[in-house]
Design a protein around this motif. Structure first.
Motif, short mmCIF file in Angstrom:
data_model
loop_
_atom_site.label_atom_id
_atom_site.label_comp_id
_atom_site.label_asym_id
_atom_site.label_seq_id
_atom_site.Cartn_x
_atom_site.Cartn_y
_atom_site.Cartn_z
N PHE A 34 13.34 -33.04 98.00
CA PHE A 34 12.17 -33.52 98.75
C PHE A 34 12.48 -34.79 99.54
CE2 PHE A 34 9.99 -30.36 96.36
CZ PHE A 34 8.90 -30.03 97.14
N ALA A 35 13.47 -35.54 99.08
CA ALA A 35 13.84 -36.77 99.81
C ALA A 35 14.31 -36.40 101.22
CB ALA A 35 14.94 -37.50 99.05
N ASP A 36 14.88 -35.19 101.37
CA ASP A 36 15.35 -34.76 102.70
C ASP A 36 14.18 -34.46 103.66
OD1 ASP A 36 17.98 -34.94 101.85
OD2 ASP A 36 17.96 -32.89 101.06
N LEU A 37 12.97 -34.47 103.15
CA LEU A 37 11.81 -34.20 104.02
C LEU A 37 11.26 -35.48 104.68
CD1 LEU A 37 9.86 -31.52 101.96
CD2 LEU A 37 11.27 -31.19 103.98
N LYS A 38 11.91 -36.60 104.38
CA LYS A 38 11.51 -37.88 105.01
C LYS A 38 11.51 -37.71 106.52
CE LYS A 38 13.23 -41.18 101.70
NZ LYS A 38 14.53 -41.70 101.32
N ASN A 39 10.41 -38.09 107.14
CA ASN A 39 10.26 -38.01 108.61
C ASN A 39 10.40 -36.59 109.17
OD1 ASN A 39 9.93 -40.84 108.66
ND2 ASN A 39 12.15 -41.07 108.58
N LYS A 40 10.35 -35.60 108.30
CA LYS A 40 10.35 -34.22 108.79
C LYS A 40 8.92 -33.69 108.70
CE LYS A 40 14.92 -32.58 108.80
NZ LYS A 40 15.79 -33.60 108.30
N ILE A 41 8.74 -32.41 109.14
CA ILE A 41 7.38 -31.85 109.13
C ILE A 41 7.21 -30.90 107.94
CG2 ILE A 41 5.73 -30.45 110.43
CD1 ILE A 41 7.05 -31.50 113.00
N SER A 42 6.19 -31.17 107.13
CA SER A 42 5.91 -30.34 105.96
C SER A 42 4.63 -29.56 106.18
CB SER A 42 5.74 -31.22 104.72
OG SER A 42 6.95 -31.86 104.42
N ILE A 43 4.69 -28.26 105.87
CA ILE A 43 3.53 -27.38 106.04
C ILE A 43 2.81 -27.23 104.70
CG2 ILE A 43 2.86 -24.99 106.58
CD1 ILE A 43 5.45 -24.91 108.35
N VAL A 44 1.48 -27.30 104.73
CA VAL A 44 0.69 -27.04 103.52
C VAL A 44 -0.48 -26.13 103.89
CG1 VAL A 44 1.22 -29.30 102.51
CG2 VAL A 44 -0.90 -29.01 103.79
N VAL A 45 -1.09 -25.53 102.85
CA VAL A 45 -2.37 -24.84 103.07
C VAL A 45 -3.46 -25.84 102.69
CG1 VAL A 45 -3.88 -22.96 102.29
CG2 VAL A 45 -1.46 -22.52 102.73
N MET A 46 -4.43 -25.99 103.59
CA MET A 46 -5.48 -26.99 103.36
C MET A 46 -6.29 -26.67 102.09
SD MET A 46 -6.83 -27.87 107.16
CE MET A 46 -6.93 -26.22 107.75
#
Ligand code: GLU
Length: 257
Positions: free
Chosen positions: A139-151
């Motif tokens: 998850f540290a690699d997601l820094k400043n990247k775009i993460s998708i979630v379901v609202m």
């Protein structure tokens, strides 16, 4: 004299409860109408989906609903399933559209302000699906990247806690979120491993991360009430399902072990 007589009759009516009263709690209401309306997912295999062969609701959560119905009503013939999304499932309960929601819904403190939960019937973990060639390992690699979630899922809160600098984009349905990942609108899609596993199985260019960022305890959601008769009845059913091997059997049936 007439006045006294009507006063006596009125007192009798009030004290003996002769006024027509409906059932006073949600358990008795279900028994009286002899049917249960259950909010379930229709896009989250293997928990809640539409079986393509039968056209009917199917999955782990649907089997739990049928067991609860058999325990309360003696039959699972009178269940009505309505489709809920993470975004709509609490409202389905508070508005009375559903008597209960069984839809991979994690028990959280925040949700307990609005609804009651049964004891948990399943323990899941939350992780991310990423492209195998993305180079993302934790998850540290997601820094400043775009993460998708379901609202309306717990993913947003979990992400903000674990990687505060990731940019979060939300979609209403799982299909929209998976499509967004495939179209490259985001670098990772975060939700429960149970839901991601079916997507990974059908999309071989993707994998889930080994790291889990939360434990998700699935509970049956019901209307908040001081009267705990329905909650207690469901808790007893779930503890019976655990003791009589039903939960184990269902985990195997739906390849969840
Ligand atoms: N179980 C998590 C939640 O209740 C995420 C998965 C989902 O329910 O869609 O938010």
């Amino acid at each position: 004299m007439k006045k006294i007589l009507s006063l006596i009759i009125l007192t009798i009516i009030i004290t003996t409860g002769c006024f027509k009263k409906g059932p006073s709690n949600d358990f008795d209401k279900i028994v009286k109408k002899d049917s249960i309306t259950v909010g379930v997912k229709t896009d989250a295999k293997p928990f809640g989906f539409i079986n393509e062969e039968t056209g009917l609701n199917d999955g782990f959560d649907i089997d739990i609903a049928k067991y609860i119905a058999r325990s309360i009503l003696g039959t699972d013939k009178n269940i009505k399933f309505i489709s809920v999304t993470p975004h709509s499932r609490i409202e389905a309960i508070t508005s009375g559209k559903a008597d209960m929601v069984i839809a991979t819904m994690s028990v959280t403190n925040q949700r307990q302000y609005f609804i009651d939960f049964s004891v948990p019937y399943y323990v899941a973990g939350q992780t991310a699906a990423v492209r195998k060639d993305s180079g993302i390992k934790t998850f540290a690699d997601l820094k400043n990247k775009i993460s998708i979630v379901v609202m309306g899922t717990t993913a947003e809160e979990n992400l903000r806690r674990v990687v505060p600098t990731t940019k979060i984009i939300g979609f209403k349905t799982y299909k929209e979120a998976f499509d967004a990942l495939k179209e490259g609108k985001g670098d990772a899609f975060i939700t429960d491993e149970t839901i991601l596993s079916d997507f990974i199985y059908h999309n071989k260019d993707y994998k889930t991360l080994k790291q889990k960022i939360s434990i998700e305890l699935y509970g049956v959601g019901i209307k908040k009430s001081k009267d705990k008769k329905l909650k207690e009845a469901i808790d007893i059913v779930i503890s019976r399902m655990s003791k009589d091997g039903t939960l184990n059997y269902l985990r195997k049936k739906w390849h969840l072990d």
